[in-house]
Motif scaffolding. Structure first.
Motif, PDB file in Angstrom:
ATOM      1  N   ILE A  74      -7.148   6.007  -2.198  1.00  0.00           N
ATOM      2  CA  ILE A  74      -7.553   4.604  -2.083  1.00  0.00           C
ATOM      3  C   ILE A  74      -7.676   4.004  -3.478  1.00  0.00           C
ATOM      4  N   CYS A  75      -7.254   2.758  -3.615  1.00  0.00           N
ATOM      5  CA  CYS A  75      -7.452   2.047  -4.885  1.00  0.00           C
ATOM      6  C   CYS A  75      -7.552   0.550  -4.632  1.00  0.00           C
ATOM      7  N   SER A  76      -8.131  -0.139  -5.576  1.00  0.00           N
ATOM      8  CA  SER A  76      -8.248  -1.589  -5.478  1.00  0.00           C
ATOM      9  C   SER A  76      -6.877  -2.234  -5.602  1.00  0.00           C
ATOM     10  N   VAL A  77      -6.661  -3.302  -4.860  1.00  0.00           N
ATOM     11  CA  VAL A  77      -5.411  -4.041  -4.975  1.00  0.00           C
ATOM     12  C   VAL A  77      -5.393  -4.846  -6.272  1.00  0.00           C
ATOM     13  N   ASN A  78      -6.554  -4.946  -6.937  1.00  0.00           N
ATOM     14  CA  ASN A  78      -6.672  -5.646  -8.209  1.00  0.00           C
ATOM     15  C   ASN A  78      -6.803  -4.619  -9.332  1.00  0.00           C
ATOM     16  N   ALA A  79      -5.701  -3.930  -9.597  1.00  0.00           N
ATOM     17  CA  ALA A  79      -5.686  -2.894 -10.631  1.00  0.00           C
ATOM     18  C   ALA A  79      -4.367  -2.986 -11.380  1.00  0.00           C
ATOM     19  N   PHE A  80      -4.327  -2.379 -12.550  1.00  0.00           N
ATOM     20  CA  PHE A  80      -3.087  -2.338 -13.311  1.00  0.00           C
ATOM     21  C   PHE A  80      -2.096  -1.418 -12.589  1.00  0.00           C
ATOM     22  N   ILE A  95      -3.594   3.596  -0.826  1.00  0.00           N
ATOM     23  CA  ILE A  95      -4.117   2.704   0.203  1.00  0.00           C
ATOM     24  C   ILE A  95      -4.894   1.597  -0.512  1.00  0.00           C
ATOM     25  N   PHE A  96      -4.396   0.371  -0.421  1.00  0.00           N
ATOM     26  CA  PHE A  96      -5.006  -0.725  -1.154  1.00  0.00           C
ATOM     27  C   PHE A  96      -6.195  -1.312  -0.407  1.00  0.00           C
ATOM     28  N   VAL A  97      -7.202  -1.726  -1.191  1.00  0.00           N
ATOM     29  CA  VAL A  97      -8.426  -2.318  -0.639  1.00  0.00           C
ATOM     30  C   VAL A  97      -8.687  -3.626  -1.382  1.00  0.00           C
ATOM     31  N   ASP A  98      -9.188  -4.613  -0.655  1.00  0.00           N
ATOM     32  CA  ASP A  98      -9.479  -5.928  -1.233  1.00  0.00           C
ATOM     33  C   ASP A  98     -10.642  -5.834  -2.228  1.00  0.00           C
ATOM     34  N   ILE A  99     -10.945  -6.959  -2.878  1.00  0.00           N
ATOM     35  CA  ILE A  99     -11.902  -6.952  -3.980  1.00  0.00           C
ATOM     36  C   ILE A  99     -13.130  -7.811  -3.688  1.00  0.00           C
ATOM     37  N   ASP A 100     -14.151  -7.577  -4.478  1.00  0.00           N
ATOM     38  CA  ASP A 100     -15.341  -8.417  -4.468  1.00  0.00           C
ATOM     39  C   ASP A 100     -15.003  -9.716  -5.207  1.00  0.00           C
ATOM     40  N   GLY A 101     -15.349 -10.843  -4.620  1.00  0.00           N
ATOM     41  CA  GLY A 101     -14.970 -12.125  -5.194  1.00  0.00           C
ATOM     42  C   GLY A 101     -15.753 -12.530  -6.418  1.00  0.00           C
ATOM     43  N   GLU A 102     -16.810 -11.800  -6.756  1.00  0.00           N
ATOM     44  CA  GLU A 102     -17.624 -12.172  -7.913  1.00  0.00           C
ATOM     45  C   GLU A 102     -17.283 -11.356  -9.153  1.00  0.00           C
ATOM     46  N   ASP A 103     -17.249 -10.018  -9.019  1.00  0.00           N
ATOM     47  CA  ASP A 103     -16.969  -9.212 -10.211  1.00  0.00           C
ATOM     48  C   ASP A 103     -15.538  -8.679 -10.253  1.00  0.00           C
ATOM     49  N   LEU A 317      -3.885 -12.696 -17.808  1.00  0.00           N
ATOM     50  CA  LEU A 317      -4.075 -12.755 -16.357  1.00  0.00           C
ATOM     51  C   LEU A 317      -4.385 -11.350 -15.864  1.00  0.00           C
ATOM     52  N   HIS A 318      -5.586 -11.150 -15.303  1.00  0.00           N
ATOM     53  CA  HIS A 318      -6.030  -9.812 -14.870  1.00  0.00           C
ATOM     54  C   HIS A 318      -6.636  -9.890 -13.474  1.00  0.00           C
ATOM     55  N   TYR A 319      -5.862  -9.489 -12.445  1.00  0.00           N
ATOM     56  CA  TYR A 319      -4.504  -8.985 -12.499  1.00  0.00           C
ATOM     57  C   TYR A 319      -3.688  -9.648 -11.399  1.00  0.00           C
ATOM     58  N   ILE A 320      -2.373  -9.471 -11.456  1.00  0.00           N
ATOM     59  CA  ILE A 320      -1.556  -9.859 -10.302  1.00  0.00           C
ATOM     60  C   ILE A 320      -1.766  -8.791  -9.235  1.00  0.00           C
ATOM     61  N   PRO A 321      -2.208  -9.167  -8.032  1.00  0.00           N
ATOM     62  CA  PRO A 321      -2.488  -8.151  -7.002  1.00  0.00           C
ATOM     63  C   PRO A 321      -1.272  -7.269  -6.724  1.00  0.00           C
ATOM     64  N   LEU A 322      -1.536  -6.006  -6.528  1.00  0.00           N
ATOM     65  CA  LEU A 322      -0.458  -5.031  -6.383  1.00  0.00           C
ATOM     66  C   LEU A 322       0.377  -5.255  -5.132  1.00  0.00           C
TER      67      LEU A 322
END
Length: 378
Positions: A74-80, A95-103, A317-322
């Motif tokens: 599992i990894c964040s979809v907002n990663a390099f 397996i991509f997972v969505d992100i927290d909208g604040e951090d 720009l950090h980051y373009i979603p995978l």
């Protein structure tokens, strides 16, 4: 003509020059071992294995975990891109997972939901990145990992020198933590990475595989291989050069100073940009080392960035979603709207320059540029 403020500028002092000069003169102690020992001493980790890049450290972590074809991570979809990339090299599945909208870190509720649904023995663990230098909620992350019996690898590329509840990132509870001396989109003068862990077996395997899985009676201080050796597995060529190690060690010994200065700059940004139209400042939920200073632009982010560049202020720009990347979108039939929070965040975020050798005058120029662009922004 507009003043030029780069997104990042390396700081090379006499300290770095002297360290490199010692290597070129074949003087001093084992620099590579010195770098590893410095990480152990500072973070409190049990073991450290240096590598030639942060990506190498992540890939070596997967090797040490004995990842196999068909396994899942599992990894964040907002990663390099390096994060899912090291998984795919084993023909394993990210397996991509969505992100927290604040951090902008991985959404731990979404992570737990994935684990609740997926009971496959093939699900081995998660790679969790600390976006911008603000760690995710590690206490809860480790509780989730224990509950579902998965391994946690922390990608601390943005979190060198960062802390969680005052404790250095690197030995807070992950199975493996990986660092990079060339943070994303910030080109370092020298490349280096580091893998930290507590488990003896993971450490021994990582150290073995780092250099072609060669076993011998030892190497001398110049890297010369002893006469008799054996190859006991399929390894990699990820060992660190002495020159890179010298530069990295000199930089690492100044890491607290670097973090403190970035925090000062972030405080200036917070103060000067508070209430500026169209701009939302970073949300600080935990200890933050501000490797990146990520703001939100409420509309036409690209136009805002272009206007800043015309004033000489370069942004990132950090980051373009995978899931928007052609390879992963096609490989796993992902749709644009599959990760709503990451998509919305991507459309708005913009990283301002922040590096420890920025002068107060340069920071002030960036602030004035942002205010001027915001005042005219449509």
């Amino acid at each position: 003509m507009a003043r030029e403020i780069p997104f990042f500028k390396p700081d090379i002092t006499q300290y770095e020059r002297d360290a490199i000069e010692k290597v070129l003169n074949l003087e001093g102690d084992d620099t590579i071992q010195g770098l590893e020992e410095a990480f152990v001493q500072k973070t409190g980790a049990t073991h450290a294995v240096s590598t030639n890049s942060g990506t190498s450290a992540l890939h070596l972590a997967m090797c040490a975990m004995d990842l196999k074809r068909g396994d899942k991570i599992i990894c964040s979809v907002n990663a390099f891109p390096s994060v899912p990339e090291v998984v795919r090299h084993f023909d394993a599945e990210p397996i991509f997972v969505d992100i927290d909208g604040e951090d902008f870190n991985i959404d731990l509720d979404a992570l737990e939901a994935v684990l609740e649904k997926n009971h496959s023995k093939k699900l081995k663990g998660a790679i969790v990145n600390h976006v911008a230098g603000q760690p995710t909620d590690l206490k809860r992350l480790y509780e989730i990992a224990e509950k579902y019996a998965i391994k946690i690898v922390e990608d601390a590329s943005d979190a060198m020198g960062a802390t969680y509840d005052g404790k250095p990132i690197g030995a807070t509870g992950a199975d493996i933590t990986c660092f990079s001396f060339s943070p994303h989109m910030k080109h370092s003068v020298a490349n280096a990475g580091m893998l930290l862990c507590e488990d003896d077996t993971l450490h021994e395997r990582a150290r073995l595989l780092r250099n072609h899985a060669i076993q011998s009676d030892g190497w001398d201080k110049y890297g010369n291989l002893e006469y008799i050796y054996d190859v006991v597995d399929i390894g990699c060529k990820y060992d660190l050069s002495v020159l890179d190690a010298a530069y990295a060690l000199a930089q690492y010994r100044r890491i607290d100073q670097m973090v403190a200065r970035r925090q000062e700059i972030a405080a200036i940004y917070d103060r000067e940009l508070a209430g500026v139209n169209h701009v939302t400042l970073p949300v600080k939920k935990r200890d933050h080392s501000y490797q990146l200073y990520i703001v939100r632009i409420d509309r036409n982010r690209d136009g805002f960035a272009r206007a800043l560049k015309e004033k000489g202020v370069h942004t990132g720009l950090h980051y373009i979603p995978l899931h928007l990347m052609s390879y992963y979108k096609q490989k796993y039939s992902l749709r644009v709207n599959d990760f709503q929070q990451a998509l919305q965040t991507y459309q708005q975020v913009l990283s301002l320059p922040i590096y420890h050798n920025m002068s107060d005058d340069e920071v002030a120029y960036v602030c004035e540029a942002v205010k001027e662009v915001a005042a005219a922004h449509i």
